[in-house]
Design an enzyme around this catalytic site. Structure first.
Site, short mmCIF file in Angstrom:
data_model
loop_
_atom_site.label_atom_id
_atom_site.label_comp_id
_atom_site.label_asym_id
_atom_site.label_seq_id
_atom_site.Cartn_x
_atom_site.Cartn_y
_atom_site.Cartn_z
N ASP A 70 -19.65 -135.40 -46.65
CA ASP A 70 -18.59 -135.93 -47.50
C ASP A 70 -18.25 -137.39 -47.21
OD1 ASP A 70 -17.44 -135.31 -45.06
OD2 ASP A 70 -15.79 -134.15 -45.88
N ASP A 449 -9.95 -134.41 -36.58
CA ASP A 449 -10.53 -133.08 -36.72
C ASP A 449 -10.98 -132.43 -35.40
OD1 ASP A 449 -10.20 -133.26 -39.51
OD2 ASP A 449 -12.17 -134.16 -39.73
#
Length: 736
Positions: A70, A449
């Site tokens: 992404d 993350d």
């Protein structure tokens, strides 16, 4: 992966203007590098750490596969070395938006041809998308800029593929867009035009075309902007390349609102489609799997498990379906994935009888994540995965199945034993780096993350994985006491408090005994005094609201607000004097300083550049009051008196991030590294003479898009530098 949305601006093109603007080589920027040293660039290994949104085995070449991400570009699998090769690192600073890959396509008849549709964001502030085309499997590219936006990191990024080589003609390509309908090229992607006969109407906020798939000589297109009613159309096809019509009797309703992916079983002549009520990867609560017998036009619901039941733990088990792949060697053998299934955890279902019965591959799965220990997420056993929308079955090996998650790519050769297939693929979005002057590790990283990692080796994923107690999802800050390097602190979004300290250089951690109330919702950056006796923790809410810092003089047991600290600023400790702290107020362009160990702050220099929260203040190691201020396109400033005054550095006109490393042989001042501009391009530079002169140390093949977050040199190895990227992990360069 949630990437930072950079405040770039772009002109929003009208939806009618969809033809290609220019066709140019991907990167041709050059710098005057006559005196530049030679550098070797590699990733500091972690392994994955981001959302793998697409996987594609080449149907005609054994061992050839591609993956898209992404925000981290595209990769080619090298079966001989069992590694992924990055294919888009040549995209530079001005092309940061092109590192998000919306779709990829191969040509079955021409194995060396590869196409990428690139563009990270479809928002008004992002640039337009582009199509990259290669005749050598991604070794080199030619680029066509589009007049429309693509969304490789938008909702629906796990759908697709939205790019397709026409099964009738290798010169014809189709590209589905989110907001501008269907595009077509008849010259292998060099120019593009809108398909005026496509019957669906694009929505300004919708998904548009979610996938394109060859079914024999026909092309099918998923449409993601239907309303989920009984009359909605979500699947179209053309059999002649000109006329598009709705596929008859197609599934409708909420569970089939958005077609996510499709796969065609050429042996049984059946098309399998996965659906959900939202594009994902988040927000899906129901979904289904249907197959179409192409010859008869008959649809069959083959959903493995109907969402909405009760999971084993008694909670509601709501989810959609994502990936789908067929076995090219065995008719009726199909694999599908659930998505957004948090109660019972996502799985892959496999059928060998065309969907009449299914087996959950999760139930018998045995995982080995020793190569990337962070996948244990602080627990004993790794999860099967989440955000599973990319699934592929090797067309030459029925038991070779791979699937992507929000953090890695798993593979199996026997449908039971699974391990990461991620070597060479690094997608971390990194926010801060520390290179300790002593100790086992030369690097400690803080990332979105995956929190904080202690890198004992640069060539292998950290053996301890993510820092635990607490486990952080995303880190917001990390700091080391300059005069006491064994003491390190970190902040972020944790499972046992949002702050922690280490007394052994970052090997092991313990949570702060207490934390300010603001730390629950707005953990921000942190600083530790030179002797580690004082902590300053700043707070910034995710919506941008700024708060005053809090101070602790007892290792995080108690905290008090520092009302004179500029709200939301990043605290910086003086590396030599433990009583000194600094903070740069980016709202007003004012430098603040504390001479009483952070109890109070007063304004010093003012009238400096303001207006951007990403301006950075850095203290030179081993020196008191030697401050450097990177203010992006406003340049680079330096203070030698603790921020009472600043002088602008004339040797560069832009500075985005700056750090220090071991001095050059014979020099008495640390080497300076920066991402900035000394001429016409933005690049990575080093100075060995206190910023009087600079040499570029990266090259046109190693640019990695936006790299303005953090950079630091190694205090023990002159010439070694660590660079944070937004999607290509930690790059480190060494002079050769």
């Amino acid at each position: 992966m949630l990437a930072s949305r950079l405040s770039r601006r772009a002109v929003l093109a009208g939806t009618a203007a969809v033809a290609a603007l220019t066709t140019v080589p991907v990167v041709t920027a050059k710098a005057n590098a006559a005196e530049a040293p030679s550098y070797r660039w590699r990733n500091a290994a972690i392994g994955g750490t981001g959302f793998v949104t697409g996987i594609l085995f080449h149907p005609s070449v054994r061992g050839l596969a591609y993956a898209r991400t992404d925000i981290g570009g595209a990769y080619r699998w090298d079966d001989r070395t069992a590694r992924w090769t990055p294919l888009t690192d040549q995209l530079g600073w001005d092309d940061w938006n092109l590192l998000g890959v919306e779709a990829l396509a191969v040509d079955p008849a021409h194995p060396d041809r590869l196409y990428l549709a690139v563009g990270t964001y479809a928002q008004s502030w992002a640039g337009n998308g582009a199509v990259l085309r290669s005749e050598d499997r991604g070794a080199t590219w030619t680029r066509t800029d589009l007049a429309v936006k693509l969304g490789g990191n938008e909702d629906g990024r796990g759908a697709g593929e939205r790019l397709l080589v026409d099964p009738r003609d290798s010169d014809t390509l189709w590209l589905g867009t989110r907001h501008d309908g269907l595009l077509k090229s008849t010259d292998r992607g060099a120019t593009w035009a809108a398909v005026t006969g496509f019957p669906a109407t694009a929505s300004a906020s919708g998904q548009g075309v979610t996938f394109l798939l060859a079914v024999g000589r026909a092309v099918y297109a998923g449409w993601g902007d239907g309303d989920g009613t009984a009359t909605a159309v979500n699947l179209y096809r053309t059999t002649d390349g000109t006329t598009w019509t709705a596929v008859p009797a197609q599934p409708t309703g909420t569970s089939a609102k958005v077609p996510i992916r499709a796969a065609y079983d050429a042996r049984s002549r059946e098309l399998y489609v996965t659906y959900a009520d939202a594009p994902g990867p988040n927000g899906q609560s129901t979904g289904s799997v249907h197959k179409l017998a192409v010859a008869s036009g008959t649809w069959t619901d083959v959903t493995p498990v109907v969402p909405g039941g009760t999971a084993a733990d008694g909670s509601s088990d709501s989810f959609g379906y994502g990936g789908v792949a067929v076995d090219a060697r065995r008719a009726g053998t199909v694999v599908v994935s659930t998505n957004n299934r948090w109660a019972a955890v996502d799985t892959l279902y496999r059928t060998t009888d065309g969907g009449r019965t299914w087996t959950s591959l999760k139930d018998a799965a045995v995982f080995d994540v020793s190569e990337t220990p962070f996948l244990k997420w602080g627990a004993e056993q790794p999860k099967f995965g989440w955000w599973i929308q990319a699934v592929a079955v090797d067309p030459f090996d029925s038991k070779h199945v791979v699937y992507g998650t929000g953090a890695t790519l798993y593979g199996t050769r026997d449908l039971t034993h699974w391990a990461p297939r991620i070597r060479g693929l690094e997608e971390t979005s990194v926010i801060q780096l520390i290179s300790p002057p002593v100790g086992e590790a030369h690097l400690i990283s803080a990332s979105r993350d995956i929190g904080v990692m202690y890198h004992e080796r640069l060539t292998a994923s950290p053996s301890r994985g993510m820092a635990t107690n607490p486990v952080f999802g995303s880190a917001t800050g990390i700091a080391q006491a300059a005069g006491r390097p064994a003491y390190v602190v970190r902040t972020g979004w944790g499972d046992n408090g949002n702050g922690a300290h280490s007394g052994d250089g970052g090997r092991t951690w313990a949570p702060f005994a207490a934390q300010p109330p603001l730390a629950h919702d707005a953990p921000g950056p942190i600083a530790a005094s030179a002797d580690g006796s004082t902590l300053l923790w700043s707070f910034v809410h995710w919506d941008g609201t700024k708060y005053a810092a809090h101070r602790s003089a007892d290792n995080g047991t108690t905290w008090t607000e520092v009302s004179s600290f500029p709200k939301g600023a990043t605290p910086v400790a003086d590396p030599a004097d433990p009583t000194l702290f600094y903070a740069y107020d980016t709202d007003t362009g004012t430098l603040y300083a504390s001479t009483d160990s952070g109890l109070s702050f007063t304004a010093r220099a003012s009238g400096l550049p303001a207006g951007d929260s990403q301006f950075q203040l850095v203290a030179a190691p081993g020196r008191s009051g030697d401050l450097w201020l990177s203010v992006k396109w406003n340049g680079l400033y330096r203070s030698l008196d603790g921020g009472l005054s600043f002088s602008k550095i004339a040797s560069c006109w832009a500075s985005y991030t700056l750090g220090f490393g071991r001095p050059a042989p014979g020099a008495d001042y640390p080497a300076i590294y920066q991402v900035g501009s000394t001429e016409t391009i933005t690049a990575v530079y080093r100075s060995d003479d206190e910023a009087k002169t600079w040499v570029r140390i990266n090259d046109d093949r190693h640019q990695w898009g936006w790299v303005g977050q953090a950079i630091v040199g190694d205090p023990r190895v002159h010439g070694r530098v660590y660079l944070a990227t937004n999607g290509r992990g930690i790059q480190y360069g060494e002079q050769i």
